[in-house]
Design a protein around this motif. Structure first.
Motif, PDB file in Angstrom:
ATOM      1  N   UNK A   1       0.822  -1.210   0.000  1.00 40.11           N
ATOM      2  CA  UNK A   1       0.000   0.000   0.000  1.00 40.11           C
ATOM      3  C   UNK A   1       0.856   1.260   0.000  1.00 40.11           C
ATOM      4  N   UNK A   2       1.902   1.276   0.831  1.00 41.03           N
ATOM      5  CA  UNK A   2       2.753   2.465   0.926  1.00 41.03           C
ATOM      6  C   UNK A   2       3.708   2.575  -0.255  1.00 41.03           C
ATOM      7  N   UNK A   3       4.243   1.418  -0.696  1.00 38.08           N
ATOM      8  CA  UNK A   3       5.202   1.416  -1.788  1.00 38.08           C
ATOM      9  C   UNK A   3       6.623   1.237  -1.307  1.00 38.08           C
ATOM     10  N   UNK A   4       7.504   0.975  -2.257  1.00 29.69           N
ATOM     11  CA  UNK A   4       8.943   0.895  -2.002  1.00 29.69           C
ATOM     12  C   UNK A   4       9.617   1.975  -2.834  1.00 29.69           C
ATOM     13  N   UNK A   5      10.925   2.146  -2.630  1.00 30.24           N
ATOM     14  CA  UNK A   5      11.549   3.255  -3.366  1.00 30.24           C
ATOM     15  C   UNK A   5      12.965   2.937  -3.827  1.00 30.24           C
ATOM     16  N   UNK A   6      13.993   3.608  -3.333  1.00 27.40           N
ATOM     17  CA  UNK A   6      15.308   3.606  -3.979  1.00 27.40           C
ATOM     18  C   UNK A   6      15.957   2.215  -4.040  1.00 27.40           C
ATOM     19  N   UNK A   7      16.058   1.443  -2.957  1.00 26.03           N
ATOM     20  CA  UNK A   7      16.715   0.142  -3.088  1.00 26.03           C
ATOM     21  C   UNK A   7      16.053  -0.768  -4.119  1.00 26.03           C
ATOM     22  N   UNK A   8      14.730  -0.762  -4.186  1.00 16.73           N
ATOM     23  CA  UNK A   8      14.057  -1.586  -5.192  1.00 16.73           C
ATOM     24  C   UNK A   8      14.274  -1.035  -6.597  1.00 16.73           C
ATOM     25  N   UNK A   9      14.263   0.285  -6.747  1.00 15.96           N
ATOM     26  CA  UNK A   9      14.518   0.863  -8.068  1.00 15.96           C
ATOM     27  C   UNK A   9      15.926   0.506  -8.550  1.00 15.96           C
ATOM     28  N   UNK A  10      16.896   0.567  -7.653  1.00 13.95           N
ATOM     29  CA  UNK A  10      18.276   0.198  -8.010  1.00 13.95           C
ATOM     30  C   UNK A  10      18.404  -1.299  -8.291  1.00 13.95           C
ATOM     31  N   UNK A  11      17.577  -2.099  -7.634  1.00 14.43           N
ATOM     32  CA  UNK A  11      17.688  -3.548  -7.747  1.00 14.43           C
ATOM     33  C   UNK A  11      17.380  -4.045  -9.154  1.00 14.43           C
ATOM     34  N   UNK A  12      16.463  -3.391  -9.831  1.00 15.69           N
ATOM     35  CA  UNK A  12      16.025  -3.915 -11.125  1.00 15.69           C
ATOM     36  C   UNK A  12      17.151  -3.913 -12.160  1.00 15.69           C
ATOM     37  N   UNK A  13      17.917  -2.838 -12.337  1.00 11.83           N
ATOM     38  CA  UNK A  13      19.062  -2.952 -13.249  1.00 11.83           C
ATOM     39  C   UNK A  13      20.185  -3.827 -12.702  1.00 11.83           C
ATOM     40  N   UNK A  14      20.356  -3.903 -11.376  1.00 10.49           N
ATOM     41  CA  UNK A  14      21.375  -4.815 -10.830  1.00 10.49           C
ATOM     42  C   UNK A  14      21.076  -6.247 -11.267  1.00 10.49           C
ATOM     43  N   UNK A  15      19.807  -6.630 -11.200  1.00  9.54           N
ATOM     44  CA  UNK A  15      19.411  -7.969 -11.635  1.00  9.54           C
ATOM     45  C   UNK A  15      19.397  -8.073 -13.152  1.00  9.54           C
TER      46      UNK A  15
END
Length: 425
Positions: free
Chosen positions: A283-297
């Protein structure tokens, strides 16, 4: 009607839940109550080899359902694997789905449900700017999620994530109608998880909790109209309450679950933490670590973690999320120092006090990551300074996630976060 410039309303929803050892054995009865008769079980080859999906199938058949199993889910789904699963499902008619596995299986089942109920091109549904961000035309069919890892919390969330192979980036589909109809959470199903998988999936839980807790507050967004409300509305009092409970359980049992996979109490805590964190970030959302994770993967080179499929390079989602978390929470600290320090105290009340408060949560995080065997920064999975530009470009594409960050995030900010994250200790 009163006009407000800023938002005054937040939304909060969660999947109905059945939790506890043995809960999965009641799944046939549960689905029958939803009107399902012919159901497709969605799982991956590794989970299928454990016999768990067959146990679920037997329980469903005992409830009078007709069942077929699709066991070719790709660990860390791709646009190609999602389309293959949808094509398989289109060959028959289904009036319900059961996802058995980690986030990969649950997210694939969400996509199957969406794409077979309201057929369209995959890119029509994927979030902007990669896709069109189209909403489903109506309700989806019953989907019961049976998580076998304490990680993604996908059983309670309205999103599904995939890797776009040609673009070398991850993105997703996000809409409240994707949220499963029910989650059946049985800690017995996680007892066979190897320590490396326990650690990686647990870091996903932890980052879900911390990111949603520190997300941009719901009342700092511009006012929405009813039809423009999004799945991730920002931090809010209800999400915060679940998040703090998740952090308490992680503090008590994360290290224990990695050290001794047979500890049912620790496994139960981790499953409950994953569910609570899902109720927060869903509901609240996630932010920078998840955004960075996608190109890392998405841009992985040669890294092959132990106890994961070895036929191709892979950074497990929970690992990819965790690698920039210490630096990311240094960056977000000024937006709400009290929350960052409270999270650190809940996670480790006995941690030595750092000279600069900005370092307290990163210190607690790094200490935990070192204890459970998380790679030491993005350097530990094969990246160096020459890769930062590409990683930043991939992160900037995650507009939906970065919009939930508690302060504006520019390219130079991300460059600094990645540079700081080459080594975390």
């Amino acid at each position: 009607m009163t006009e407000y410039l800023n938002e005054t309303v937040f939304t909060w929803g969660a999947t109905p839940l059945k939790f506890g050892p043995g809960a999965v054995d009641e799944i046939g009865w549960d689905l029958a109550q939803m009107g399902a008769q012919r159901v497709l079980i969605v799982t991956d080859p590794g989970i299928a080899s454990t016999g768990v999906p067959q146990r679920v199938a037997d329980a469903a058949k005992a409830g009078g359902l007709t069942v077929e199993v699709y066991d070719q889910v790709h660990v860390e789904p791709t646009d190609v694997s999602i389309q293959a699963a949808v094509d398989f499902a289109k060959e028959s008619e289904w009036d319900g789905f059961i996802a058995v596995g980690g986030g990969s299986s649950i997210d694939t089942a969400k996509a199957i449900n969406l794409m077979t109920t309201y057929p369209a091109d995959l890119y029509d549904y994927v979030n902007k700017p990669i896709g069109q961000g189209k909403a489903p035309d109506g309700p989806l069919k019953p989907l019961v999620a049976v998580p076998t890892t304490a990680g993604t919390g996908s059983e309670t969330t309205p999103v599904c994530i995939m890797d776009f192979l040609d673009l070398k980036v991850k993105a997703g589909i996000s809409h409240p109608r994707l949220r499963p109809s029910m989650a059946v959470v049985d800690p017995l199903l996680t007892l066979s998880m190897p320590p490396e998988v326990t650690a990686a999936s647990g870091m996903d839980v932890l980052c879900h909790a911390l990111e949603s807790y520190t997300a941009k507050p719901f009342d700092s967004f511009a006012r929405h109209r009813p039809e423009t409300r999004v799945a991730y509305c920002g931090s809010n009092p209800i999400s915060d309450a679940w998040t703090e409970q998740a952090l308490t359980l992680l503090a008590r049992s994360f290290r224990k679950a990695v050290l001794n996979g047979g500890d049912l109490a620790a496994r139960s805590d981790m499953m409950l933490a994953a569910t609570f964190a899902g109720m927060g970030f869903g509901n609240a959302g996630v932010h920078i670590p998840h955004a960075c994770a996608y190109p890392i993967a998405g841009r992985v080179k040669d890294y092959r973690p132990k106890n994961y499929p070895q036929d191709e390079a892979l950074v497990p989602h929970g690992e990819s999320v965790s690698l920039t978390a210490p630096a990311a929470f240094r960056f977000t600290f000024p937006t709400n120092p009290d929350k960052h320090l409270r999270a650190a105290r809940i996670l480790d009340p006995h941690a030595p006090e750092q000279h600069d408060p900005v370092d307290q949560l990163p210190f607690v995080l790094s200490s935990l990551m070192r204890d459970i065997g998380t790679p030491n920064g993005i350097g530990g999975v094969g990246y160096d300074e020459s890769d930062i530009s590409g990683l930043v470009d991939g992160t900037l594409k995650q507009e939906r996630l970065l919009a939930t960050a508690p302060r504006p995030v520019r390219g130079e900010d991300l460059s600094a976060i990645f540079a700081e994250s080459i080594e975390n200790w």
